[in-house]
Design an enzyme around this catalytic site. Structure first.
Site, short mmCIF file in Angstrom:
data_model
loop_
_atom_site.label_atom_id
_atom_site.label_comp_id
_atom_site.label_asym_id
_atom_site.label_seq_id
_atom_site.Cartn_x
_atom_site.Cartn_y
_atom_site.Cartn_z
N TYR A 121 0.84 -1.21 0.00
CA TYR A 121 0.00 0.00 0.00
C TYR A 121 0.88 1.26 0.00
O TYR A 121 0.36 2.37 0.13
CB TYR A 121 -0.92 0.04 1.22
CG TYR A 121 -2.02 -1.01 1.19
CD1 TYR A 121 -3.07 -0.91 0.29
CD2 TYR A 121 -2.00 -2.09 2.08
CE1 TYR A 121 -4.08 -1.87 0.27
CE2 TYR A 121 -3.01 -3.04 2.06
CZ TYR A 121 -4.04 -2.93 1.15
OH TYR A 121 -5.03 -3.87 1.13
N TYR A 498 -11.80 -0.91 -0.22
CA TYR A 498 -11.99 -0.57 1.21
C TYR A 498 -10.76 0.16 1.73
O TYR A 498 -10.77 0.75 2.80
CB TYR A 498 -12.26 -1.84 2.03
CG TYR A 498 -11.05 -2.55 2.58
CD1 TYR A 498 -10.30 -3.43 1.80
CD2 TYR A 498 -10.64 -2.37 3.90
CE1 TYR A 498 -9.19 -4.09 2.30
CE2 TYR A 498 -9.53 -3.02 4.42
CZ TYR A 498 -8.80 -3.88 3.60
OH TYR A 498 -7.69 -4.52 4.11
N ARG A 499 -9.68 0.14 0.95
CA ARG A 499 -8.38 0.66 1.38
C ARG A 499 -7.52 0.67 0.13
O ARG A 499 -7.67 -0.19 -0.73
CB ARG A 499 -7.85 -0.33 2.41
CG ARG A 499 -6.44 -0.17 2.89
CD ARG A 499 -6.13 -1.36 3.79
NE ARG A 499 -4.85 -1.24 4.43
CZ ARG A 499 -4.28 -2.21 5.15
NH1 ARG A 499 -4.91 -3.35 5.31
NH2 ARG A 499 -3.11 -2.04 5.71
C1 LIG Z 1 2.44 -10.41 2.03
C2 LIG Z 1 1.62 -9.37 2.73
C3 LIG Z 1 0.54 -9.77 3.48
C4 LIG Z 1 -0.26 -8.81 4.12
N1 LIG Z 1 -1.32 -9.26 4.86
C5 LIG Z 1 -2.14 -8.36 5.45
C6 LIG Z 1 -3.26 -8.80 6.20
O1 LIG Z 1 -3.49 -10.00 6.37
N2 LIG Z 1 -4.08 -7.86 6.73
C7 LIG Z 1 -3.84 -6.54 6.59
O2 LIG Z 1 -4.61 -5.73 7.11
N3 LIG Z 1 -2.79 -6.11 5.90
C8 LIG Z 1 -1.92 -6.96 5.33
N4 LIG Z 1 -0.84 -6.51 4.62
C9 LIG Z 1 -0.66 -5.06 4.43
C10 LIG Z 1 0.20 -4.35 5.50
O3 LIG Z 1 1.52 -4.83 5.40
C11 LIG Z 1 -0.32 -4.49 6.92
O4 LIG Z 1 -1.63 -3.97 6.99
C12 LIG Z 1 0.53 -3.79 8.00
O5 LIG Z 1 0.00 -4.07 9.28
C13 LIG Z 1 0.54 -2.25 7.84
O6 LIG Z 1 1.76 -1.78 8.28
P1 LIG Z 1 2.01 -1.19 9.76
O7 LIG Z 1 1.29 -2.04 10.72
O8 LIG Z 1 3.47 -1.02 9.89
O9 LIG Z 1 1.27 0.20 9.67
P2 LIG Z 1 1.90 1.60 9.22
O10 LIG Z 1 2.56 1.44 7.90
O11 LIG Z 1 2.69 2.16 10.30
O12 LIG Z 1 0.55 2.44 9.11
C14 LIG Z 1 -0.40 2.24 8.12
C15 LIG Z 1 -1.01 3.58 7.75
O13 LIG Z 1 -1.81 4.05 8.85
C16 LIG Z 1 -1.60 5.42 9.11
N5 LIG Z 1 -0.98 5.56 10.45
C17 LIG Z 1 -0.07 4.71 10.99
N6 LIG Z 1 0.20 5.07 12.24
C18 LIG Z 1 -0.51 6.17 12.50
C19 LIG Z 1 -0.65 6.98 13.65
N7 LIG Z 1 -0.02 6.68 14.78
N8 LIG Z 1 -1.49 8.05 13.58
C20 LIG Z 1 -2.16 8.32 12.45
N9 LIG Z 1 -2.08 7.57 11.32
C21 LIG Z 1 -1.26 6.50 11.36
C22 LIG Z 1 -0.67 5.93 8.05
O14 LIG Z 1 -1.40 6.49 7.01
C23 LIG Z 1 0.03 4.69 7.54
O15 LIG Z 1 0.39 4.84 6.20
C24 LIG Z 1 0.01 -7.44 3.98
C25 LIG Z 1 1.12 -7.04 3.22
C26 LIG Z 1 1.91 -8.00 2.61
C27 LIG Z 1 3.07 -7.57 1.77
#
Ligand SMILES: Cc1cc2nc3c(=O)[nH]c(=O)nc-3n(C[C@H](O)[C@H](O)[C@H](O)COP(=O)(O)OP(=O)(O)OC[C@H]3O[C@@H](n4cnc5c(N)ncnc54)[C@H](O)[C@@H]3O)c2cc1C
Length: 541
Positions: A121, A498-499
């Site tokens: 994303y 949805y995202r």
């Molecule tokens: C192989 C693979 C599998 C995946 N499987 C899943 C899955 O099963 N389910 C799923 O949901 N996703 C999945 N993902 C997508 C993603 O990697 C995950 O959702 C991951 O948890 C998001 O990264 P993060 O937790 O580091 O959030 P971040 O990258 O830190 O945050 C996500 C977004 O939320 C906002 N944000 C973050 N922190 C804050 C804050 N403190 N205040 C305000 N805004 C904020 C920002 O806009 C940011 O870009 C997958 C990705 C890959 C490559």
């Protein structure tokens, strides 16, 4: 009014990254980032110095080496619009407030991430050029876990792995619910992007309870019961009093979440994972028809995954192991490779949770319905040694693994992956039409239908992994064009995402209509008049 518009934020007409379009992935890391529209070189240098005064020299990055990891992303970016200009990593709420005040003074936009692993994303990259990443990885304290109420309060930098280790260490019999890259991701980041996992607590925002938020003016607000003096119910009661505002801080740019409460699932005495194997691509509609009543009645209580065979093969294989021909991998080739691994064309994973007695009572009902749909009902007994069964059996009890990261290597080490995630009601005919449309568009560009459906409660998330080689600029451009065509043509059928990732936030926001966009802009102008927080997030400026 911020008076700042999308054109300004994209730097249209300005020399900079746009001019560097056409560079490959490795060159992106070297590209000189462009400053935000209202920030001069001199004021950027001053604001960096002031930020260093707040967090220390080691935690402000503006040089090539320091920014390297922040620039890395799987998503297509042929015009180099998503390259941050700097990054800053505060350690406390007070430091976040100080950074926000500096940003306001200099009109420097900040793109907040918790652990920055939004892979597919955009990772940590911002929606528009010139933004600094506000990286909350150092705010990583587990503030409370209440074993009786089964709740937790965490800071943004806490990873699912860290929380699991805490539960293990303290022998607390609660389960997490994790996305498939749980070990490296954060409950806060995932929940704020309205992510999902695969236990009965899979819709993460539903199981969120209470937030602390730094507002764009630097004030700190607690939602729900968190602002009551001497409150003991912050993580127990979601709604508080008056307008419910937590949703305003998800998928938005209205605040910086610095603490989040969440509910955890008590470990059940009995857990039984299942896989239903269907042989044909065309079985997709009947699986959904069989599954929907079981989900709506909560006889099957978890977010279950209908995994397409190509998606599953991509986890542990290279594309060339399955298909060496021209264009998209054919269904025949995928079916053959799937069969060799004991997989069907669709493999649906769900679980039953409860006591031995309650699981034994429900199992015949679900077996009956799913067998009638033409599927083979399989369990640990038949599939125990199968790595895909093991992966899903782990996920559906909130267990952590990184098996799915292999997807990004389907076409080599280039790491090109963009999630397209349209939603639809859980109805068979819509599923069949969605699958046909996705295959048609992906086929036009020679990409593979590496896809799954997550069945929530009444809806389907169609999770399409657009896998491409990001080391090849022509393929990156093609992936970008293909993605936009999918968004547009699915949208015409009423199926919006949805995202979405940073390259397509405007495109998706437009599908939700002008009145919605105007309302978001009205809020944005009221809350963040200088447009400091994450311009372009969800198409909001
Ligand atoms: C192989 C693979 C599998 C995946 N499987 C899943 C899955 O099963 N389910 C799923 O949901 N996703 C999945 N993902 C997508 C993603 O990697 C995950 O959702 C991951 O948890 C998001 O990264 P993060 O937790 O580091 O959030 P971040 O990258 O830190 O945050 C996500 C977004 O939320 C906002 N944000 C973050 N922190 C804050 C804050 N403190 N205040 C305000 N805004 C904020 C920002 O806009 C940011 O870009 C997958 C990705 C890959 C490559």
């Amino acid at each position: 009014m911020s008076g700042i518009n999308r054109r300004e934020f994209l730097g249209v007409g300005a020399a900079g990254l746009g001019a560097a379009a056409g560079l490959g992935f490795s060159e992106v890391a070297r590209a000189a980032p462009m400053l935000a529209p209202r920030v001069s070189k001199a004021s950027f240098a001053r604001l960096l110095a002031e930020m260093r005064g707040v967090v220390g020299d080691a935690w402000v990055y503006a040089d090539d080496q320091g920014l390297r990891s922040y620039k890395k992303s799987y998503t297509p970016d042929p015009q180099l619009q998503h390259v941050p200009v700097g990054a800053v990593a505060p350690q406390s709420v007070e430091e976040v407030q100080a950074i926000v005040r500096i940003a306001n003074h200099y009109r420097q936009p900040l793109w907040t991430v918790s652990t920055g692993k939004n892979l597919g994303y955009g990772s940590a990259t911002p929606a528009t050029p010139g933004q600094m990443v506000l990286d909350l990885k150092r705010m990583n304290r587990i503030l409370n876990v209440d074993p009786d109420l089964a709740t937790a309060l965490v800071e943004p930098g806490v990873t699912y792995q860290q929380l699991q280790d805490y539960l293990d260490e303290h022998k607390i019999p609660l389960w997490l619910d994790v996305p498939t890259i749980g070990p490296i991701a954060s409950p806060v980041g995932n929940t704020l992007d309205r992510g999902v996992g695969y236990t009965p607590y899979g819709d993460h925002f539903t199981f969120q309870c209470g937030m602390e938020v730094v507002l764009p003016n630097g004030d700190v607000m607690r939602t729900g019961m968190g602002s009551i003096k001497n409150s003991t119910t912050w993580q127990a009661f979601k709604w508080g009093y008056g307008p419910y505002v937590d949703g305003l801080f998800t998928q938005s740019n209205f605040g910086i979440c610095t603490k989040m409460g969440m509910w955890l699932m008590p470990k059940p005495p009995c857990y039984k994972p299942f896989m239903i194997r269907h042989a044909e691509m065309s079985d997709v509609a009947r699986i959904v028809e069989a599954m929907r009543p079981l989900r709506v009645a909560s006889l099957i209580p978890n977010v279950n995954l209908m995994m397409g065979a190509a998606y599953q093969l991509a986890m542990f294989n290279r594309r060339s192991d399955v298909w060496q021909g021209e264009g998209s991998a054919t269904d025949e080739a995928v079916k053959k490779a799937a069969k060799a691994n004991d997989l069907g064309m669709w493999n649906t994973y769900f679980a039953l949770y409860g006591t031995d007695e309650s699981v034994a009572a429900i199992e015949p009902i679900v077996r009956g319905a799913l067998t009638a749909s033409g599927g083979e009902v399989l369990t640990e007994k038949e599939m125990g040694g199968n790595p895909w069964f093991h992966h899903h059996a782990t996920l559906m009890r909130g267990g952590l693994n990184l098996d799915e990261i292999g997807l990004a290597r389907w076409k080599g080490n280039g790491g090109g992956l963009a999630w397209f995630a349209p939603v639809a009601p859980a109805k068979g005919d819509e599923t069949a039409r969605q699958t046909a449309l996705a295959k048609e568009i992906l086929g036009k560009y020679g990409f593979d239908y590496t896809a799954a459906y997550a069945i929530g409660w009444r809806e389907l998330h169609h999770i399409i992994a657009l896998l491409f080689d990001k080391t090849d600029p022509a393929e990156e451009q093609k992936a970008d064009t293909c993605y936009r065509e999918m968004v547009t043509r699915f949208g015409e059928q009423g199926w919006a995402s949805y995202r979405t990732g940073v390259p397509s936030m405007d495109l998706v926001a437009a599908q939700y209509g002008q009145v919605n966009r105007d309302f978001n802009k009205l809020l944005k102008n009221a809350i963040d008049p200088k447009g400091i927080l994450a311009p372009g997030k969800s198409g909001i400026y």
